[in-house]
Design a protein around this motif. Structure first.
Motif, mmCIF file in Angstrom:
data_model
loop_
_atom_site.group_PDB
_atom_site.id
_atom_site.type_symbol
_atom_site.label_atom_id
_atom_site.label_comp_id
_atom_site.label_asym_id
_atom_site.label_seq_id
_atom_site.Cartn_x
_atom_site.Cartn_y
_atom_site.Cartn_z
ATOM 1 N N LEU A 126 0.839 -1.187 0.000
ATOM 2 C CA LEU A 126 0.000 0.000 0.000
ATOM 3 C C LEU A 126 0.882 1.246 0.000
ATOM 4 N N SER A 127 0.403 2.308 -0.644
ATOM 5 C CA SER A 127 1.131 3.579 -0.676
ATOM 6 C C SER A 127 0.312 4.642 0.049
ATOM 7 N N ALA A 128 0.973 5.734 0.414
ATOM 8 C CA ALA A 128 0.300 6.805 1.141
ATOM 9 C C ALA A 128 -0.799 7.454 0.296
ATOM 10 N N THR A 129 -0.503 7.721 -0.977
ATOM 11 C CA THR A 129 -1.526 8.320 -1.841
ATOM 12 C C THR A 129 -2.675 7.346 -2.059
ATOM 13 N N GLY A 130 -2.354 6.050 -2.151
ATOM 14 C CA GLY A 130 -3.393 5.041 -2.320
ATOM 15 C C GLY A 130 -4.324 4.970 -1.125
ATOM 16 N N VAL A 131 -3.770 5.080 0.073
ATOM 17 C CA VAL A 131 -4.582 5.055 1.297
ATOM 18 C C VAL A 131 -5.575 6.216 1.288
ATOM 19 N N GLU A 132 -5.091 7.402 0.928
ATOM 20 C CA GLU A 132 -5.970 8.572 0.912
ATOM 21 C C GLU A 132 -7.037 8.444 -0.168
ATOM 22 N N GLU A 133 -6.641 7.973 -1.360
ATOM 23 C CA GLU A 133 -7.611 7.820 -2.446
ATOM 24 C C GLU A 133 -8.685 6.793 -2.093
ATOM 25 N N TYR A 134 -8.275 5.694 -1.472
ATOM 26 C CA TYR A 134 -9.246 4.659 -1.115
ATOM 27 C C TYR A 134 -10.227 5.167 -0.070
ATOM 28 N N ASN A 135 -9.724 5.925 0.901
ATOM 29 C CA ASN A 135 -10.606 6.455 1.936
ATOM 30 C C ASN A 135 -11.542 7.527 1.390
ATOM 31 N N GLN A 136 -11.109 8.246 0.365
ATOM 32 C CA GLN A 136 -11.997 9.224 -0.272
ATOM 33 C C GLN A 136 -13.117 8.517 -1.026
ATOM 34 N N CYS A 137 -12.736 7.522 -1.852
ATOM 35 C CA CYS A 137 -13.739 6.778 -2.621
ATOM 36 C C CYS A 137 -13.145 5.457 -3.072
ATOM 37 N N HIS A 138 -13.748 4.351 -2.648
ATOM 38 C CA HIS A 138 -13.248 3.026 -2.991
ATOM 39 C C HIS A 138 -13.267 2.788 -4.502
ATOM 40 N N PHE A 139 -14.280 3.300 -5.179
ATOM 41 C CA PHE A 139 -14.403 3.078 -6.623
ATOM 42 C C PHE A 139 -13.325 3.846 -7.399
ATOM 43 N N LYS A 140 -13.020 5.046 -6.952
ATOM 44 C CA LYS A 140 -11.951 5.828 -7.592
ATOM 45 C C LYS A 140 -10.630 5.070 -7.519
ATOM 46 N N TYR A 141 -10.343 4.513 -6.351
ATOM 47 C CA TYR A 141 -9.117 3.726 -6.169
ATOM 48 C C TYR A 141 -9.112 2.518 -7.101
ATOM 49 N N PHE A 142 -10.257 1.850 -7.222
ATOM 50 C CA PHE A 142 -10.388 0.677 -8.080
ATOM 51 C C PHE A 142 -10.107 1.028 -9.542
ATOM 52 N N CYS A 143 -10.670 2.143 -9.999
ATOM 53 C CA CYS A 143 -10.472 2.563 -11.391
ATOM 54 C C CYS A 143 -9.008 2.872 -11.686
ATOM 55 N N GLU A 144 -8.359 3.536 -10.742
ATOM 56 C CA GLU A 144 -6.980 3.972 -10.992
ATOM 57 C C GLU A 144 -5.962 2.870 -10.752
ATOM 58 N N LYS A 145 -6.096 2.144 -9.646
ATOM 59 C CA LYS A 145 -5.059 1.186 -9.271
ATOM 60 C C LYS A 145 -5.279 -0.211 -9.849
ATOM 61 N N PHE A 146 -6.531 -0.597 -10.038
ATOM 62 C CA PHE A 146 -6.809 -1.948 -10.530
ATOM 63 C C PHE A 146 -7.059 -1.969 -12.038
ATOM 64 N N LEU A 147 -7.903 -1.048 -12.519
ATOM 65 C CA LEU A 147 -8.211 -1.019 -13.948
ATOM 66 C C LEU A 147 -7.202 -0.199 -14.746
ATOM 67 N N ASN A 148 -6.370 0.578 -14.037
ATOM 68 C CA ASN A 148 -5.356 1.416 -14.680
ATOM 69 C C ASN A 148 -5.944 2.363 -15.716
ATOM 70 N N ILE A 149 -7.119 2.901 -15.418
ATOM 71 C CA ILE A 149 -7.735 3.890 -16.295
ATOM 72 C C ILE A 149 -7.101 5.246 -16.003
ATOM 73 N N ARG A 150 -6.645 5.905 -17.060
ATOM 74 C CA ARG A 150 -6.003 7.200 -16.894
ATOM 75 C C ARG A 150 -6.615 8.225 -17.833
ATOM 76 N N LYS A 151 -6.757 9.420 -17.367
ATOM 77 C CA LYS A 151 -7.206 10.515 -18.214
ATOM 78 C C LYS A 151 -6.036 10.984 -19.066
ATOM 79 N N ARG A 152 -6.272 11.139 -20.367
ATOM 80 C CA ARG A 152 -5.219 11.642 -21.236
ATOM 81 C C ARG A 152 -4.931 13.095 -20.898
ATOM 82 N N GLU A 153 -3.661 13.398 -20.733
ATOM 83 C CA GLU A 153 -3.288 14.744 -20.333
ATOM 84 C C GLU A 153 -2.184 15.291 -21.225
ATOM 85 N N LYS A 154 -2.315 16.535 -21.583
ATOM 86 C CA LYS A 154 -1.259 17.242 -22.287
ATOM 87 C C LYS A 154 -0.311 17.811 -21.238
#
Length: 358
Positions: free
Chosen positions: A1-29
């Protein structure tokens, strides 16, 4: 577990799932946003301070400081941002303004170093592999936690050695009962306790506190000192506090003393952020328990889209995944447990203690 991951999971479990498990990323310039400018400023701090000792840094002239800041910023620009390729006038202009403005922050840091007995001993300190934390949970499982400390300072008082850790932040961070109860802003406390555990990289040190150090200068010169004052939480022992800032005036650390009264016999300022050693130990057990709680929920498959609202802030307002969850209308949300908030408030109200004479 990472510190940013702990905070993201506590904010919203689904957000953590999308980013850490599904590796969905917003395209950014690549643009000069807070993330990139923050990374560059981190490079400047670690680069300048790593290449000199405390006393030499204090004696550096503004011209010498500006030269070293520019060298570190230019290295980041060329190595991490691809140099001039794809950059326009606006990007380069803003980048240079940020670099020039850092001189004010470094001069403020010189003044802080002159007022403290703590000395930097490590930058970008890795808490991985043999220095990571291992916690067993659910009878037959283990979690591992690690990360990277921006800056580690130590000080010897009598025959005891103390550690404080510094995190450079582009925005103000607070450690308060509601955040802690919600599992937010645990990063620095976790790093402090992991670094000083039995097999920690600073195992010979006593946890003395955590400080968030603002890194963005203010346009208004009159408010520079207040804007750059650190926030955080410090061990409430008189000698430790005086080592943090001589005289404990509250200019550089979030603690100050006032004239004692009947209702405030210790004479500690109302906004002071310090805690006694029993409270520090309680916080250690608490943040470790929050890690186990997260691991247990993940193991059970809990990735529900029920965000947590803290301090009247809704994480959905700045979430990249708000359009793909099943709670986009925010019909369900969580709040920190009031009972836990009250318990933490009680712990944090015990702020000051006398330190045994050595």
């Amino acid at each position: 577990l990472s510190a940013t991951g702990v905070e993201e999971y506590n904010q919203c479990h689904f957000k953590y799932f999308c980013e850490k498990f599904l590796n969905i990323r917003k395209r950014e310039k690549i643009e000069l946003d807070n993330r990139i400018s923050g990374d560059m400023i981190h490079e400047c701090f670690s680069g300048v301070l790593r290449n000199t000792d405390k006393e030499t840094f204090i004696k550096m002239t503004p011209d010498e400081l500006q030269k070293q800041i520019k060298e570190c910023a230019d290295n980041y620009f060329n190595e991490k941002l691809g140099g001039d390729f794809g950059k326009n006038f606006s990007f380069n202009f803003i980048f240079q303004k940020i670099v020039e403005g850092l001189l004010i922050v470094f001069i403020h840091l010189q003044q802080e170093f002159m007022a403290t007995s703590f000395t930097p001993v490590g930058f970008e300190v890795e808490l991985e592999r043999k220095y990571s934390l291992r916690l067993d949970f659910d009878n037959c499982h283990s979690l591992y936690f690690g990360g990277k400390i921006d800056r580690a300072d130590t000080c010897t008082i009598g025959d005891k050695k103390y550690l404080r850790i510094i995190d450079y932040k582009s925005s103000r961070k607070l450690i308060n009962p509601e955040n802690l109860a919600g599992g937010i802003n645990l990063q620095m406390l976790l790093y402090l306790f992991v670094a000083t555990q039995k097999n920690g990289i600073f195992k010979d040190c006593i946890p003395a506190g955590v400080l968030y150090s603002p890194i963005y200068p203010e346009e208004d010169k009159a408010s520079i000192n207040s804007a750059l004052k650190s926030t955080g939480l410090i061990l409430g022992q008189h000698k430790v506090l005086d080592a943090m800032e001589t005289g404990v005036k509250g200019e550089f650390v979030p603690v100050n003393f006032v004239k004692p009264t009947k209702t405030n016999p210790q004479g500690i300022g109302a906004n002071s952020m310090c805690i006694d050693s029993d409270g520090m130990e309680w916080l250690k057990n608490y943040v470790y328990a929050k890690l186990k709680e997260m691991a247990e929920l993940l193991l059970s498959g809990n990735v529900e889209a029920i965000p947590q609202c803290i301090n009247n802030k809704v994480p959905c307002d700045y979430c990249d995944y708000v359009n793909i969850c099943d709670n986009s209308m925010l019909t369900r949300y969580r709040k920190p447990d009031t009972k836990i908030i009250n318990e933490i408030s009680g712990i944090m109200s015990n702020r000051l203690e006398e330190m045994e004479e050595n």
